[in-house]
Design a protein around this motif. Sequence first.
Motif, PDB file in Angstrom:
ATOM      1  N   ASN A 163       0.705  -1.086  -0.005  1.00  0.00           N
ATOM      2  CA  ASN A 163      -0.005  -0.020   0.186  1.00  0.00           C
ATOM      3  C   ASN A 163       0.793   1.215   0.135  1.00  0.00           C
ATOM      4  OD1 ASN A 163      -2.385  -1.246  -0.129  1.00  0.00           O
ATOM      5  ND2 ASN A 163      -2.293  -1.690   2.011  1.00  0.00           N
ATOM      6  N   LYS A 171       5.671  -2.629   8.715  1.00  0.00           N
ATOM      7  CA  LYS A 171       5.991  -1.658   7.561  1.00  0.00           C
ATOM      8  C   LYS A 171       7.054  -0.902   7.762  1.00  0.00           C
ATOM      9  CE  LYS A 171       2.711   0.229   5.449  1.00  0.00           C
ATOM     10  NZ  LYS A 171       1.382   1.125   5.082  1.00  0.00           N
ATOM     11  N   THR A 187      -7.354  -2.649   3.865  1.00  0.00           N
ATOM     12  CA  THR A 187      -6.079  -2.676   4.479  1.00  0.00           C
ATOM     13  C   THR A 187      -6.074  -1.500   5.480  1.00  0.00           C
ATOM     14  OG1 THR A 187      -5.346  -3.848   2.721  1.00  0.00           O
ATOM     15  CG2 THR A 187      -3.385  -2.683   4.078  1.00  0.00           C
ATOM     16  N   THR A 201      -3.639   0.832   8.045  1.00  0.00           N
ATOM     17  CA  THR A 201      -2.373   1.225   8.331  1.00  0.00           C
ATOM     18  C   THR A 201      -2.336   1.593   9.658  1.00  0.00           C
ATOM     19  OG1 THR A 201      -1.883   1.862   5.996  1.00  0.00           O
ATOM     20  CG2 THR A 201      -0.375   2.751   7.863  1.00  0.00           C
ATOM     21  N   SER A 224       0.505  -3.255   9.243  1.00  0.00           N
ATOM     22  CA  SER A 224      -0.830  -3.168   8.219  1.00  0.00           C
ATOM     23  C   SER A 224      -1.457  -4.465   8.521  1.00  0.00           C
ATOM     24  CB  SER A 224      -0.262  -3.095   6.738  1.00  0.00           C
ATOM     25  OG  SER A 224       0.229  -4.363   6.537  1.00  0.00           O
TER      26      SER A 224
END
Length: 502
Positions: free
Chosen positions: A198, A290, A322, A324, A335
């Motif tokens: 993403n 991430k 999704t 974050t 994520s």
Amino acid sequence: MKKLIVLAGMAFAASTAMAQSADSYIVKTKGAKKTEAKTVNTMSDTEEVTGTDFVSQNFRYYSLCDWKDGMKFMVIPEKYDLIVNTFHDAGTGKEVASGKLRHKIMIYNNHSIGANGRERMNFTCQDDNKKYYFELPNGSFDDYCFSRLGVPTLAYLGDVDIAREKLKGHTLLTRATDYRVDVDYDSDNYEDVKVEKNMEVKVVDIGVGTRSFPVKIIVADKKGNEFYQNVALSKTNCGMRDDEFDVDNAKFLFYGSFDLVTGEIKVSSNYAQYMGKTIYTKYATSMTTKGGGKDNRVVKVPKLMEFRIDGMAPVRNTNYVTLTLTETETGRTYSKDVTFTNENVTGDIDGQKEDYFGYLFGFGEGRMRSTSAATRTMIREGRVGVGMTEEEVEMAIGEPDSKAELPDGRYQWIYKRTKSWLVIEFNKSGKVVGYKTPRRDATSSAASISKQKVEEEREAPFAGAYNANSRAAATRAAETRASSARTAGARSSYSTSGSTGR
């Protein structure tokens, strides 16, 4: 004579232009050893890519029955094609080595029946203007053209041309974590790289990939790092059935690796209410870190861990989103794919509760804030220490296999490990006062183990911290317990690798 020279010059110029046209389809990521030819961007950065389904609206699948004169393909041999030749020279009738035709552009010129009675598909090579044909292995053209077999080695360039027009210079989202970078310009060698999911990236070039995945999309992140994916768009002549694009091959579909940054991908009003909210995990669950590169990994996150929702991106053609998530205490980013639709799934007795937002998360800070910073750190690392409550122990290493009552209101929680027992003792106030890790053997049982004394460590909080993730550490603790207990305030040397949760 002068006329001949002019004609020769025109022929040379034409052949040079055709060669450049072929070369322009060969593109490489930054860092490949040779500088590739660049094509002109035919679309401004401000133009909007529209449509609810970009692929189906722009990339039509052509079966062999629908091929038209003038369709362009590039010869991209694979290992098998270097052994079994695909084309014959129309002038001599002899087979031509696929390696010799590598990266040549073939223009389709309909089909015919050869002198031997076999049907063939005819091509003109744009690079040298010679005629070639592919002889069907068996049957008539009408029978063969409905199959997915197609013509070996040929990557459809029509998809590449459209992708260049529609995508070059635009921003996409990464939908996978595994991509590639070129090793050198003159070969197809590549290295695998891990990329954050993403992440916004810009399309810097598009060229030809492979026969199965003919469109090579090169993108760059905000730091200028380039990587690529070969994807199938129309699937024309890709030689693969639709059901073969699953599991490992799913990332080689456009939506398996990328998505458009358009209105439909941005957070809708249905999800906007969640942005920026503080939430906590009600149950232990898996998330993806991430951090970029090798730092991207799946980890187990314990319950009552606190996050802020910093991003929400719908996953195309699914009911998943999704998230974050930023951990409020450390600032680490994760994520997690979740659904806001709680549906039962056949074969799953719990339905989708493992992925259902309402099951996994609660709003607010949760109860984690009532614990000390040191305790929260130990919980995240899967360790147990003196002074912890029942709930904190359960958060760190899960529910016990059995429990035992002791005199004076004390009690024990007993866990089975591979080569040892873990016995955690609580005082009547429900706080951990110590633990032991005796060896497991054929004669030991939870009842017999619970009778052994547990040494208190009230004066050295967390001195006997136990790491639930390290079975080897548990065995070492059992062997060295006697000597380490005599050292006041000494800390055990257990591993602090990721948490196991429940």
